[in-house]
Design a protein around this motif. Structure first.
Motif, mmCIF file in Angstrom:
data_model
loop_
_atom_site.group_PDB
_atom_site.id
_atom_site.type_symbol
_atom_site.label_atom_id
_atom_site.label_comp_id
_atom_site.label_asym_id
_atom_site.label_seq_id
_atom_site.Cartn_x
_atom_site.Cartn_y
_atom_site.Cartn_z
ATOM 1 N N ASP A 50 45.505 42.788 45.451
ATOM 2 C CA ASP A 50 44.040 41.885 44.410
ATOM 3 C C ASP A 50 43.572 42.135 43.366
ATOM 4 O OD1 ASP A 50 42.345 43.907 45.617
ATOM 5 O OD2 ASP A 50 41.057 41.638 46.815
ATOM 6 N N LYS A 51 43.715 43.482 42.580
ATOM 7 C CA LYS A 51 43.226 44.691 41.345
ATOM 8 C C LYS A 51 44.330 44.741 40.634
ATOM 9 C CE LYS A 51 38.841 45.192 43.402
ATOM 10 N NZ LYS A 51 38.565 44.109 44.771
ATOM 11 N N ILE A 52 45.450 44.265 40.480
ATOM 12 C CA ILE A 52 46.091 44.503 39.733
ATOM 13 C C ILE A 52 45.885 43.875 38.372
ATOM 14 C CG2 ILE A 52 48.740 44.399 39.570
ATOM 15 C CD1 ILE A 52 48.837 45.661 41.468
ATOM 16 N N THR A 53 45.505 42.795 37.905
ATOM 17 C CA THR A 53 45.315 42.394 36.771
ATOM 18 C C THR A 53 44.132 42.523 35.841
ATOM 19 O OG1 THR A 53 44.871 40.466 37.775
ATOM 20 C CG2 THR A 53 46.521 40.142 37.483
ATOM 21 N N THR A 54 43.503 43.368 37.083
ATOM 22 C CA THR A 54 41.986 43.679 36.323
ATOM 23 C C THR A 54 42.508 45.468 36.127
ATOM 24 O OG1 THR A 54 41.099 44.253 38.818
ATOM 25 C CG2 THR A 54 40.225 42.104 37.270
ATOM 26 N N LEU A 56 45.258 46.396 34.782
ATOM 27 C CA LEU A 56 46.419 46.170 33.446
ATOM 28 C C LEU A 56 46.506 47.815 32.911
ATOM 29 C CD1 LEU A 56 47.180 42.918 33.152
ATOM 30 C CD2 LEU A 56 48.427 43.872 34.615
ATOM 31 N N ILE A 81 53.650 40.231 39.373
ATOM 32 C CA ILE A 81 52.881 39.870 38.064
ATOM 33 C C ILE A 81 52.494 40.633 36.734
ATOM 34 C CG2 ILE A 81 49.949 40.636 38.312
ATOM 35 C CD1 ILE A 81 49.571 39.967 40.652
ATOM 36 N N LEU A 82 52.589 41.738 37.578
ATOM 37 C CA LEU A 82 53.059 42.670 36.412
ATOM 38 C C LEU A 82 54.176 42.554 35.582
ATOM 39 C CD1 LEU A 82 53.190 46.293 38.138
ATOM 40 C CD2 LEU A 82 51.951 45.239 36.705
ATOM 41 N N GLN A 84 55.189 39.295 35.001
ATOM 42 C CA GLN A 84 54.082 38.307 34.511
ATOM 43 C C GLN A 84 53.402 38.814 32.584
ATOM 44 O OE1 GLN A 84 52.281 35.804 37.373
ATOM 45 N NE2 GLN A 84 53.632 35.003 37.780
ATOM 46 N N ASN A 85 53.204 39.412 33.376
ATOM 47 C CA ASN A 85 52.208 41.062 31.611
ATOM 48 C C ASN A 85 53.349 40.969 31.061
ATOM 49 O OD1 ASN A 85 49.120 39.505 32.674
ATOM 50 N ND2 ASN A 85 49.823 40.064 34.566
#
Length: 104
Positions: A50-54, A56, A81-82, A84-85
């Protein structure tokens, strides 16, 4: 039944995983901090799913990234998630035990 897991979590051929580890991959345990503190892979960084996107920025400039967790489910989500980014150099290591075995 095994085929379902193989499709979900990838092949059990760890050659890409082992090669990435030899090349100094960024090892990321995506389990909770409590799970991480109970044992993980030597040299791994804990970035809960839950902290991956914050976080990056911690992944930028890494040649290879290996994500892993308890069962392979959260690491699959983390890899997605990675991706997608814009990260293309991510390997789903599956379980932390699997990654630990690949290091040996």
């Amino acid at each position: 039944m095994f085929g379902i897991f193989k499709n979900l979590f990838g092949s059990t051929d760890n050659s890409a995983l082992i090669e990435a580890i030899k090349e100094g991959a960024f090892l990321v345990d995506v389990r909770s901090s409590a799970e991480f503190s109970s044992g993980s892979v030597k040299g791994a960084t804990n970035i809960p799913l839950d902290k991956i996107t914050t976080n990056l920025s911690k992944f930028k400039s890494k040649k290879n990234i290996i994500v892993f967790c308890r069962s392979g489910g959260r690491s699959t989500q983390a890899k997605n998630i990675l991706a997608q980014n814009g990260f293309k150099n991510v390997i789903n290591g599956g379980t932390w035990h699997n990654v630990n075995e690949a290091i040996k």
